[in-house]
Design a protein around this motif. Sequence first.
Motif, mmCIF file in Angstrom:
data_model
loop_
_atom_site.group_PDB
_atom_site.id
_atom_site.type_symbol
_atom_site.label_atom_id
_atom_site.label_comp_id
_atom_site.label_asym_id
_atom_site.label_seq_id
_atom_site.Cartn_x
_atom_site.Cartn_y
_atom_site.Cartn_z
ATOM 1 N N ALA A 19 3.112 7.869 4.078
ATOM 2 C CA ALA A 19 3.617 7.725 2.716
ATOM 3 C C ALA A 19 5.133 7.858 2.774
ATOM 4 C CB ALA A 19 3.016 8.794 1.814
ATOM 5 N N PRO A 20 5.870 7.144 1.906
ATOM 6 C CA PRO A 20 7.335 7.214 1.971
ATOM 7 C C PRO A 20 7.900 8.633 1.929
ATOM 8 C CG PRO A 20 6.671 5.417 0.557
ATOM 9 C CD PRO A 20 5.420 6.172 0.916
ATOM 10 N N ALA A 21 7.320 9.498 1.114
ATOM 11 C CA ALA A 21 7.814 10.874 1.044
ATOM 12 C C ALA A 21 7.592 11.610 2.361
ATOM 13 C CB ALA A 21 7.126 11.619 -0.102
ATOM 14 N N GLU A 22 6.429 11.398 2.974
ATOM 15 C CA GLU A 22 6.136 12.027 4.260
ATOM 16 C C GLU A 22 7.035 11.463 5.358
ATOM 17 O OE1 GLU A 22 2.361 12.840 7.292
ATOM 18 O OE2 GLU A 22 2.055 11.632 5.494
ATOM 19 N N ALA A 23 7.264 10.150 5.335
ATOM 20 C CA ALA A 23 8.138 9.521 6.334
ATOM 21 C C ALA A 23 9.567 10.029 6.196
ATOM 22 C CB ALA A 23 8.099 8.002 6.179
ATOM 23 N N THR A 24 10.034 10.150 4.970
ATOM 24 C CA THR A 24 11.390 10.651 4.738
ATOM 25 C C THR A 24 11.515 12.103 5.176
ATOM 26 O OG1 THR A 24 11.651 9.124 2.896
ATOM 27 C CG2 THR A 24 13.176 10.981 2.981
ATOM 28 N N ALA A 25 10.510 12.919 4.858
ATOM 29 C CA ALA A 25 10.533 14.323 5.268
ATOM 30 C C ALA A 25 10.501 14.444 6.793
ATOM 31 C CB ALA A 25 9.356 15.069 4.645
ATOM 32 N N LEU A 26 9.674 13.638 7.464
ATOM 33 C CA LEU A 26 9.629 13.649 8.927
ATOM 34 C C LEU A 26 10.972 13.234 9.494
ATOM 35 C CD1 LEU A 26 8.107 13.936 11.622
ATOM 36 C CD2 LEU A 26 7.350 11.565 11.329
ATOM 37 N N ARG A 27 11.541 12.170 8.948
ATOM 38 C CA ARG A 27 12.862 11.718 9.413
ATOM 39 C C ARG A 27 13.896 12.821 9.264
ATOM 40 N NH1 ARG A 27 15.799 8.139 5.426
ATOM 41 N NH2 ARG A 27 15.906 10.201 4.533
ATOM 42 N N ASP A 28 13.910 13.486 8.116
ATOM 43 C CA ASP A 28 14.897 14.537 7.875
ATOM 44 C C ASP A 28 14.698 15.721 8.823
ATOM 45 O OD1 ASP A 28 15.959 12.939 5.911
ATOM 46 O OD2 ASP A 28 15.028 14.042 4.248
ATOM 47 N N ARG A 29 13.434 16.129 9.021
ATOM 48 C CA ARG A 29 13.170 17.244 9.948
ATOM 49 C C ARG A 29 13.594 16.877 11.361
ATOM 50 N NH1 ARG A 29 8.317 17.359 7.107
ATOM 51 N NH2 ARG A 29 7.172 16.451 8.866
ATOM 52 N N LEU A 30 13.252 15.656 11.796
ATOM 53 C CA LEU A 30 13.622 15.230 13.143
ATOM 54 C C LEU A 30 15.135 15.126 13.299
ATOM 55 C CD1 LEU A 30 10.895 12.535 13.853
ATOM 56 C CD2 LEU A 30 11.029 14.851 14.784
ATOM 57 N N ALA A 31 15.812 14.613 12.287
ATOM 58 C CA ALA A 31 17.268 14.509 12.351
ATOM 59 C C ALA A 31 17.905 15.890 12.430
ATOM 60 C CB ALA A 31 17.795 13.741 11.141
ATOM 61 N N ASP A 32 17.395 16.837 11.646
ATOM 62 C CA ASP A 32 17.952 18.193 11.671
ATOM 63 C C ASP A 32 17.735 18.868 13.017
ATOM 64 O OD1 ASP A 32 18.803 17.939 9.066
ATOM 65 O OD2 ASP A 32 17.103 19.047 8.201
ATOM 66 N N VAL A 33 16.499 18.822 13.519
ATOM 67 C CA VAL A 33 16.195 19.510 14.765
ATOM 68 C C VAL A 33 16.841 18.813 15.959
ATOM 69 C CG1 VAL A 33 13.980 18.424 15.325
ATOM 70 C CG2 VAL A 33 14.401 20.788 15.966
ATOM 71 N N SER A 34 16.912 17.471 15.942
ATOM 72 C CA SER A 34 17.543 16.788 17.071
ATOM 73 C C SER A 34 19.045 17.013 17.069
ATOM 74 C CB SER A 34 17.234 15.282 17.057
ATOM 75 O OG SER A 34 17.883 14.642 15.992
ATOM 76 N N PHE A 88 0.808 -1.215 0.000
ATOM 77 C CA PHE A 88 0.000 0.000 0.000
ATOM 78 C C PHE A 88 0.844 1.270 0.000
ATOM 79 C CE2 PHE A 88 -3.003 -3.157 1.389
ATOM 80 C CZ PHE A 88 -4.156 -2.774 0.735
ATOM 81 N N GLY A 89 2.152 1.133 -0.157
ATOM 82 C CA GLY A 89 3.032 2.294 -0.218
ATOM 83 C C GLY A 89 3.108 3.066 1.090
ATOM 84 N N LEU A 90 3.224 2.350 2.208
ATOM 85 C CA LEU A 90 3.292 2.996 3.516
ATOM 86 C C LEU A 90 4.583 2.639 4.239
ATOM 87 C CD1 LEU A 90 -0.383 2.462 4.727
ATOM 88 C CD2 LEU A 90 0.629 4.508 3.707
ATOM 89 N N THR A 91 4.998 3.518 5.117
ATOM 90 C CA THR A 91 6.236 3.365 5.870
ATOM 91 C C THR A 91 5.980 3.693 7.332
ATOM 92 O OG1 THR A 91 7.466 4.074 3.914
ATOM 93 C CG2 THR A 91 8.647 4.136 5.991
ATOM 94 N N THR A 92 6.769 3.099 8.227
ATOM 95 C CA THR A 92 6.698 3.381 9.656
ATOM 96 C C THR A 92 7.973 4.093 10.088
ATOM 97 O OG1 THR A 92 5.292 1.481 10.104
ATOM 98 C CG2 THR A 92 6.577 2.327 11.950
#
Length: 165
Positions: A143-158, A121-125
């Motif tokens: 969605a993979p794009a949303e998961a990647t964007a969340l990961r990148d934002r969290l990595a930058d801010v953390s 279904f094109g989903l990521t955790t």
Amino acid sequence: MEHPIWNGRDGEVDWRPVDPRLVWVRLINLALGAIPLTVVAAVLSTWWWGARFGILVAACALVLIAARVVAIVRAVRVWAYAETGEHLLVRHGIWTRCLSIVPYGRLQYLDLTADPASRLFGLTTVKLHTAAATTDATVPGLAPAEATALRDRLADVSGARTEGL
């Protein structure tokens, strides 16, 4: 009435729900486990105790599966996350509500995962890991794009929050 902790106060928290297709992922995973188990239990019950008992076991299993289907649909509707200035908030649960507050400065690493049904279904955790195991949080059904964007934002801010440590 919904308690304000779950919705934020005066629009302070912008909750983002998980993708509704997560329901189908969870239902597929349920079917892959429950249907074979139900068949085996009904066949063995019939073999050992007779057809009536086998039918009773199958009927009970189907009622439990139906209850789990309802729970899955309701649980996916409740699951959401929000990014604030200092924390990532993750809420979930229909019986027992859970609100995880993960400080950005405590993030150690992030995992992106997808099981076969999720990939279908094109989903990521996104799984967040912190120094304290009790504050780990999971955001499924992105969605993979949303998961990647969340990961990148969290990595930058953390990374910015922990540079001074």
